[in-house]
Write a protein that holds these residues in place. Structure first.
Motif, PDB file in Angstrom:
ATOM      1  N   ARG A  66       0.832  -1.208   0.000  1.00  0.00           N
ATOM      2  CA  ARG A  66       0.000   0.000   0.000  1.00  0.00           C
ATOM      3  C   ARG A  66       0.867   1.258   0.000  1.00  0.00           C
ATOM      4  N   LYS A  67       1.956   1.233   0.764  1.00  0.00           N
ATOM      5  CA  LYS A  67       2.852   2.388   0.798  1.00  0.00           C
ATOM      6  C   LYS A  67       3.430   2.656  -0.589  1.00  0.00           C
ATOM      7  N   LEU A  68       3.876   1.599  -1.282  1.00  0.00           N
ATOM      8  CA  LEU A  68       4.430   1.755  -2.622  1.00  0.00           C
ATOM      9  C   LEU A  68       3.369   2.261  -3.591  1.00  0.00           C
ATOM     10  N   ARG A  95       2.945  10.514  -7.319  1.00  0.00           N
ATOM     11  CA  ARG A  95       3.790  10.952  -8.430  1.00  0.00           C
ATOM     12  C   ARG A  95       2.981  11.023  -9.728  1.00  0.00           C
ATOM     13  N   THR A  96       2.129  10.035  -9.964  1.00  0.00           N
ATOM     14  CA  THR A  96       1.318  10.016 -11.180  1.00  0.00           C
ATOM     15  C   THR A  96       0.346  11.190 -11.209  1.00  0.00           C
ATOM     16  N   VAL A  97      -0.304  11.473 -10.079  1.00  0.00           N
ATOM     17  CA  VAL A  97      -1.243  12.593 -10.013  1.00  0.00           C
ATOM     18  C   VAL A  97      -0.505  13.906 -10.253  1.00  0.00           C
ATOM     19  N   ASP A  98       0.672  14.070  -9.654  1.00  0.00           N
ATOM     20  CA  ASP A  98       1.453  15.291  -9.872  1.00  0.00           C
ATOM     21  C   ASP A  98       1.745  15.495 -11.353  1.00  0.00           C
ATOM     22  N   ILE A 109      -5.039  14.489  -3.887  1.00  0.00           N
ATOM     23  CA  ILE A 109      -5.085  13.033  -4.085  1.00  0.00           C
ATOM     24  C   ILE A 109      -3.763  12.458  -3.590  1.00  0.00           C
ATOM     25  N   ARG A 110      -3.739  12.034  -2.345  1.00  0.00           N
ATOM     26  CA  ARG A 110      -2.513  11.538  -1.727  1.00  0.00           C
ATOM     27  C   ARG A 110      -2.580  10.054  -1.385  1.00  0.00           C
ATOM     28  N   THR A 111      -3.776   9.515  -1.236  1.00  0.00           N
ATOM     29  CA  THR A 111      -3.948   8.116  -0.860  1.00  0.00           C
ATOM     30  C   THR A 111      -4.886   7.420  -1.832  1.00  0.00           C
ATOM     31  N   LEU A 112      -4.916   6.102  -1.771  1.00  0.00           N
ATOM     32  CA  LEU A 112      -5.836   5.346  -2.624  1.00  0.00           C
ATOM     33  C   LEU A 112      -7.286   5.694  -2.309  1.00  0.00           C
ATOM     34  N   ASP A 113      -7.581   5.944  -1.051  1.00  0.00           N
ATOM     35  CA  ASP A 113      -8.951   6.321  -0.683  1.00  0.00           C
ATOM     36  C   ASP A 113      -9.347   7.657  -1.293  1.00  0.00           C
ATOM     37  N   ASP A 114      -8.364   8.540  -1.497  1.00  0.00           N
ATOM     38  CA  ASP A 114      -8.661   9.855  -2.083  1.00  0.00           C
ATOM     39  C   ASP A 114      -9.117   9.760  -3.530  1.00  0.00           C
TER      40      ASP A 114
END
Length: 448
Positions: free
Chosen positions: A8-10, A17-20, A43-48
């Motif tokens: 999950r961390k990876l 990085r992809t969102v940026d 958008i920083r987490t998978l839940d976001d």
């Protein structure tokens, strides 16, 4: 093998990085984020991800170039991340033209590693020889390319059957018997292809008493596969001499460049590249995730791509998934626990997605055709595992039939890349205006 927390961390590091990159260098998402007021910190987490709206195939097909990262707008990219390696194509477009899917060198290398992990999990090993039974497509397509990538990264030889509709201008495709002879001479151990074609290939080979003494595994992609067909193919492998026949069914689509795979006979297809792809099942109307295990629309997010990039992309199928370790091999990744079923207006025929509206438009423009109807059926209606057949029923004057029979199949093949069989109908057989107002243009006689 990574644990759940490390994975999950990876995933979330790569997502950020992809969102940026999408905020600064992706034409479609740059516009979409601006419209929604979303920035790089949102958008920083998978839940976001649930903050983002779903993206439909029609969005992508309308302008595939807009889904490609612009290296000039992302100066921090490496040479591999910014250099185009190849272009694959996906069928099922609204315009009739195939949609390009761009892979950079960065993407290619990760797809090759994905191919290695998937095929090792399936049981492909050093010493195997792969028979590529995927028909030679009219452009680079994921299924055909996937076989070559697998052979390359595993250091395996591959023999290409190169079947498909023959062309006088490009006489590069083989007929069935020629393909069987070519493949048999190479003595493959693994056969990779579309299920209905693999079955026809094996049946014809046995009719001709062709031997495949090393045959031990079949890898299937592009069509649903029933338990009965899996058992039949295993039976063919036994007849060729295999003591422990292996049948692997992939659930694949171009946007995932390899798909979900089975680690053993009967296993649930699993995402074995969870560091590259994140899968959700959602309510397609709201975009909200459904409870794990329940049926929902399958959504794909690319976590680490630099060519074509999609976030919360609707694949077009309804499935049930669980994010858990495989009980057979222990690997992590989303597992499909409910057989996928297709949604939307596109229809899959012979492993190809086609847009029936393009056929209707082409036929409506021909004044010699009074009425028409498109029928999708199995060659043998009593056998749900027989090959798909596209039949075009046409009502036309007798004097025009010979010309239409000559012209229409090629026209439709050019339009949707599947060649139909043309059958002429008498007046009123397709549509009787005294019984119904509307013509039923599409009839799918296959059981689903």
């Amino acid at each position: 093998m990574p644990d759940e927390d490390a994975l999950r961390k990876l995933r979330e590091e790569r997502l950020r990085r992809t969102v940026d990159l999408c905020v600064t260098a992706h034409p479609f998402y740059r516009r979409r984020f601006r419209e929604l007021g979303i920035g790089t910190g949102d958008i920083r987490t998978l839940d976001d991800l649930q903050k983002l709206p779903l993206v439909d195939k029609s969005d992508y097909m309308a302008c595939p170039e807009d889904f490609r990262l612009r290296a000039a707008d992302a100066p921090g990219l490496s040479f591999e991340e910014s250099t185009l390696w190849n272009v694959a194509y996906t069928t099922g477009t609204t315009s009739g033209m195939p949609s390009p899917f761009f892979n950079t060198a960065h993407d290619q290398y990760h797809i090759m590693m994905q191919a290695l992990h998937c095929s090792e999990a399936e049981g492909v090993t050093r010493g195997d020889l792969i028979a590529n039974l995927i028909p030679l497509p009219p452009m680079p397509m994921g299924a055909f390319l996937c076989v070559g990538r697998t052979a390359e990264i595993m250091g395996l030889p591959v023999v290409n059957a190169l079947t498909g509709a023959k062309s006088k201008e490009y006489p590069v495709r083989r007929g069935m018997d020629d393909a069987i002879d070519c493949v048999a001479a190479a003595a493959p151990s693994v056969f990779w292809g579309v299920p209905s074609f693999v079955r026809s290939f094996f049946r014809r080979a046995r009719e001709r008493n062709t031997r495949f003494p090393r045959a031990r595994m079949v890898v299937l992609t592009g069509e649903p596969v029933s338990a009965a067909l899996q058992e039949e193919l295993a039976g063919h492998l036994r007849a060729f001499g295999s003591e422990d026949p292996q049948v692997r069914v992939r659930y694949s689509f171009t946007e995932m460049q390899g798909g979900l795979i089975q680690c053993c006979n009967g296993a649930a297809p699993q995402n074995l590249a969870p560091d590259l792809y994140y899968l959700e099942t959602v309510d397609p109307e709201t975009g909200i995730c459904v409870p794990e295990g329940e049926e929902g629309a399958l959504v794909l997010t690319h976590l680490h791509r630099r060519g074509t990039v999609c976030l919360r992309y609707l694949v077009g199928d309804l499935v049930g998934i669980r994010n858990e370790r495989c009980p057979h091999c222990g690997r992590l990744g989303e597992r499909i626990i409910q057989r996928p079923r297709r949604t939307g207006t596109l229809v899959k025929v012979k492993g190809m997605l086609i847009n029936p509206e393009l056929i209707f438009e082409a036929l409506s423009a021909n004044r010699a055709i009074s009425e028409f109807q498109l029928v999708v059926r199995k060659i043998d209606p009593a056998d749900p595992d027989s090959m798909d057949q596209l039949v075009l029923r046409i009502e036309a004057e007798m004097g025009a039939r010979a010309r239409l029979a000559e012209e229409i199949p090629g026209l439709i093949q050019k339009t949707v890349m599947v060649r139909p069989e043309v059958v002429f109908a008498g007046p009123g057989e397709i549509h009787d205006p005294m019984k119904s107002v509307k013509v039923k243009r599409l009839v799918d006689e296959r059981s689903h």
